[in-house]
Design a protein around this motif. Structure first.
Motif, short mmCIF file in Angstrom:
data_model
loop_
_atom_site.label_atom_id
_atom_site.label_comp_id
_atom_site.label_asym_id
_atom_site.label_seq_id
_atom_site.Cartn_x
_atom_site.Cartn_y
_atom_site.Cartn_z
N GLY A 415 -9.42 -18.15 0.70
CA GLY A 415 -9.46 -19.38 -0.23
C GLY A 415 -8.28 -19.24 -1.35
N LEU A 416 -7.66 -18.14 -1.51
CA LEU A 416 -6.66 -18.03 -2.50
C LEU A 416 -5.80 -16.74 -2.18
CD1 LEU A 416 -8.08 -16.69 -5.94
CD2 LEU A 416 -9.71 -16.60 -3.64
N HIS A 417 -4.49 -16.83 -2.60
CA HIS A 417 -3.87 -15.62 -2.67
C HIS A 417 -4.31 -14.57 -3.56
CE1 HIS A 417 -0.64 -17.21 -0.05
NE2 HIS A 417 -0.74 -18.56 -0.94
N THR A 418 -4.11 -13.13 -3.09
CA THR A 418 -4.56 -11.97 -3.93
C THR A 418 -3.50 -10.89 -3.72
OG1 THR A 418 -5.79 -10.73 -2.22
CG2 THR A 418 -7.15 -12.59 -3.42
N THR A 419 -3.51 -9.85 -4.48
CA THR A 419 -2.59 -8.84 -4.36
C THR A 419 -2.99 -7.80 -3.10
OG1 THR A 419 -3.86 -7.73 -6.23
CG2 THR A 419 -1.97 -8.70 -6.70
N LEU A 420 -4.06 -8.07 -2.51
CA LEU A 420 -4.23 -7.46 -1.42
C LEU A 420 -3.06 -6.90 -0.42
CD1 LEU A 420 -7.72 -8.49 0.02
CD2 LEU A 420 -7.16 -6.23 -0.47
N PRO A 421 -2.20 -7.68 -0.13
CA PRO A 421 -0.77 -7.35 0.72
C PRO A 421 -0.08 -6.20 0.20
CG PRO A 421 -1.28 -9.65 0.81
CD PRO A 421 -2.25 -9.21 -0.34
N LEU A 422 -0.13 -6.23 -1.21
CA LEU A 422 0.79 -5.46 -2.19
C LEU A 422 0.35 -4.14 -1.84
CD1 LEU A 422 3.14 -5.11 -4.30
CD2 LEU A 422 1.30 -5.15 -6.03
N HIS A 423 -1.19 -3.93 -2.24
CA HIS A 423 -1.87 -2.71 -2.09
C HIS A 423 -1.82 -2.03 -0.61
CE1 HIS A 423 -3.34 -2.58 -6.25
NE2 HIS A 423 -3.69 -3.57 -6.27
N ARG A 424 -1.87 -2.77 0.34
CA ARG A 424 -1.91 -2.17 1.79
C ARG A 424 -0.68 -1.60 1.84
NH1 ARG A 424 -4.53 -7.91 3.73
NH2 ARG A 424 -7.02 -6.99 3.59
N ALA A 425 0.60 -2.20 1.30
CA ALA A 425 2.00 -1.76 1.64
C ALA A 425 2.09 -0.51 0.65
CB ALA A 425 3.06 -2.83 1.11
N LEU A 426 1.52 -0.51 -0.63
CA LEU A 426 1.62 0.65 -1.55
C LEU A 426 0.76 1.98 -0.66
CD1 LEU A 426 1.15 -0.53 -5.13
CD2 LEU A 426 2.98 0.70 -4.13
N ALA A 427 -0.11 1.69 -0.35
CA ALA A 427 -1.10 2.86 0.37
C ALA A 427 -0.45 3.47 1.41
CB ALA A 427 -2.43 2.10 0.62
N THR A 428 0.76 2.87 1.85
CA THR A 428 1.52 3.58 3.03
C THR A 428 2.93 4.04 2.65
OG1 THR A 428 2.45 1.45 3.88
CG2 THR A 428 0.37 1.89 4.91
N ASP A 429 2.98 4.02 1.47
CA ASP A 429 4.32 4.13 1.00
C ASP A 429 4.62 5.80 0.96
OD1 ASP A 429 7.13 3.14 -0.33
OD2 ASP A 429 6.33 4.89 -1.34
N ALA A 430 5.80 6.20 1.34
CA ALA A 430 5.87 7.69 1.39
C ALA A 430 5.92 8.40 -0.11
CB ALA A 430 7.17 8.35 2.09
N SER A 431 6.45 7.67 -0.93
CA SER A 431 6.77 8.28 -2.16
C SER A 431 5.23 7.96 -2.97
CB SER A 431 7.66 7.33 -3.13
OG SER A 431 8.91 7.59 -2.57
N VAL A 432 4.63 6.96 -2.66
CA VAL A 432 3.10 6.82 -3.32
C VAL A 432 2.41 8.24 -2.83
CG1 VAL A 432 1.27 5.99 -3.47
CG2 VAL A 432 3.35 4.62 -3.95
N LEU A 433 2.33 8.34 -1.33
CA LEU A 433 1.65 9.31 -0.90
C LEU A 433 2.00 10.82 -1.35
CD1 LEU A 433 1.52 8.06 2.85
CD2 LEU A 433 -0.15 7.79 0.92
#
Length: 457
Positions: A415-433
């Motif tokens: 029903g609305l845009h959220t920042t979920l896609p951003l967090h899904r990408a961050l949770a797979t980033d090599a530097s974050v991990l």
């Protein structure tokens, strides 16, 4: 005396969080709400609710007189301010106490002393806590500020003394840019906080933002270890974790001990957070400010320590002494928190409102969601965009990220845009991990991610 009837002077997920903790203690809850929040989850969950004004925060959640009148009308004996709004407003805390009510937090004098960044800095220095090289006291005159800047050296950061939330801040690379940046920060500080006082600090290029959670009862204090808050966009935290992956055991022990020393030096009562910059290159840490309230990211601390911070706040405010010794507190595993906002991250984080037409949270062992959402809820456009916090715990950091990816994949908000896609990408980033980031890292990462999203659209 134990709290019997609690007015919650806030909204959204923190109001829901306070209501739940209070109910477990047998405390009667009263949700103060604006007209825009009359159908909110907090209003539905509270024992009773009272409307305090129209949608505009200035006429409702920031209206101290209306909140005090609501407390009197509903026979409340205590007020919990949550975070934001009036949570760190010394005048409000003083008015609550003057009305014969309990303010769930530190007293007004402590809020004034530690809420002003320049005063907090001086207090930290007096307690032997290291601070970033910077100016002494509040600066309002541009000429005096420029002279102080030359002594500190560049690059440096201009910050609003009464500030918070990333307002009134400028990073200056050279003396030639200082005057314009100082005036701009003053204008922003005056507009956001009604105060144009500034202070200056040396800017640490690869700094990490580390905070220490403390609890105190006015006589003694303990720490509940540290949180890593370096993943920020425009100085707003995006993803937090506990404990920080950057600290050695020896640095962690010294950092947390300094936070306790500072809390005890001011007779701190309640939950609070000492914020530090940590220099990855030198291993040095510096106190920057204190938040005299509960933090948005408090759940990660709860997950690694097993201690309900809101419950402890209510018990301490009700007159109970601190129930824990420092030796009782242990780090168990690792926890992560994602802030889910009503924004479209692919469209430069454009705010987005709408009605939640479908909702599913990730679940299972070690997964917690703090939110005010339910199916059919219409997100109002008047307040902060945060909708929820998804928090996970596991026995180590790598496992926690694995659990986070699974929880994010299960979560659905329609029903609305959220920042979920951003967090899904961050949770797979090599530097974050790998834990390889600093306070400036996320800005460039977001720019690259947005470009990829637009190219794939």
């Amino acid at each position: 005396m134990p709290i019997q009837r609690l007015l919650i002077a806030n909204r959204g997920e923190i109001a829901v969080r306070i209501i739940r903790a209070a109910r477990e203690l047998g405390i009667h809850t009263i949700a103060a709400h604006s007209s825009a929040d009359k159908d909110s989850l907090a209003v539905r969950l509270a024992d009773e609710a009272v409307e305090i004004g129209p949608a505009q925060a200035a006429k409702s959640y920031l209206n101290a007189a209306a909140l005090l009148q609501a407390a009197a009308d509903r026979r409340a004996d205590a007020v919990h301010p949550g975070y934001g709004f009036l949570a760190e407003n010394a005048a409000f805390a003083r008015a609550v106490t003057a009305a014969g009510l309990v303010f769930v937090g530190p007293d007004a004098d402590t809020i004034e002393r530690m809420g002003d960044k320049a005063q907090a800095r001086a207090t930290a220095q007096a307690a032997g806590v290291p601070v970033v090289p910077g100016s002494d006291g509040v600066l309002r005159d541009a000429t005096a500020a420029a002279a102080a800047a030359e002594n500190i050296g560049f690059p440096l950061m201009i910050q609003a003394a009464a500030g918070g939330g990333g307002k009134g801040i400028r990073v200056v690379e050279s003396a030639s840019d200082f005057a314009a940046a100082f005036q701009a920060a003053q204008r922003e500080g005056l507009g956001a906080f009604g105060d144009d006082g500034m202070y200056l600090e040396r800017f640490i290029l690869r700094a990490r933002h580390i905070e220490v959670q403390i609890l105190g009862d006015g006589r003694r204090a303990i720490h509940l270890y540290d949180r890593e808050c370096s993943l920020q966009r425009r100085r707003q935290k995006v993803l937090e974790e506990a404990p920080s992956p950057a600290l050695s055991s020896e640095v962690r022990e010294r950092l947390c001990a300094s936070a306790v020393a500072l809390a005890e030096s001011v007779g701190y009562c309640g939950a609070g957070t000492m914020e530090y910059l940590y220099d990855d290159e030198s291993g040095a840490f510096y106190f920057i400010e204190m938040n005299t309230r509960i933090q948005v990211e408090h759940p990660v601390t709860e997950m690694i320590t097993g201690i309900d911070l809101i419950r402890e706040m209510l018990l301490i405010a009700g007159g109970e002494p601190l129930r824990w010794q420092q030796s009782d507190i242990r780090i168990r595993g690792a926890a992560l928190e994602c802030r889910i906002n009503a924004e479209n991250p692919a469209d430069n984080f454009m705010p987005n409102i709408g009605t939640v037409s479908g909702l599913q949270w990730g679940g299972g062992f070690g997964v917690r969601t703090d939110s005010m959402l339910f199916e059919g809820y219409s997100v109002p456009p008047f307040y902060d965009s945060m909708l929820a916090k998804i928090i996970v715990w596991d026995e180590d950091r790598s496992s926690a990220f694995s659990r986070l990816r699974r929880a994010l994949a299960e979560t659905r908000i329609e029903g609305l845009h959220t920042t979920l896609p951003l967090h899904r990408a961050l949770a797979t980033d090599a530097s974050v991990l790998a834990g390889d980031f600093h306070t400036g890292w996320l800005e460039q990462w977001v720019a690259n991610w947005q470009q990829q999203q637009n190219e794939n659209a």
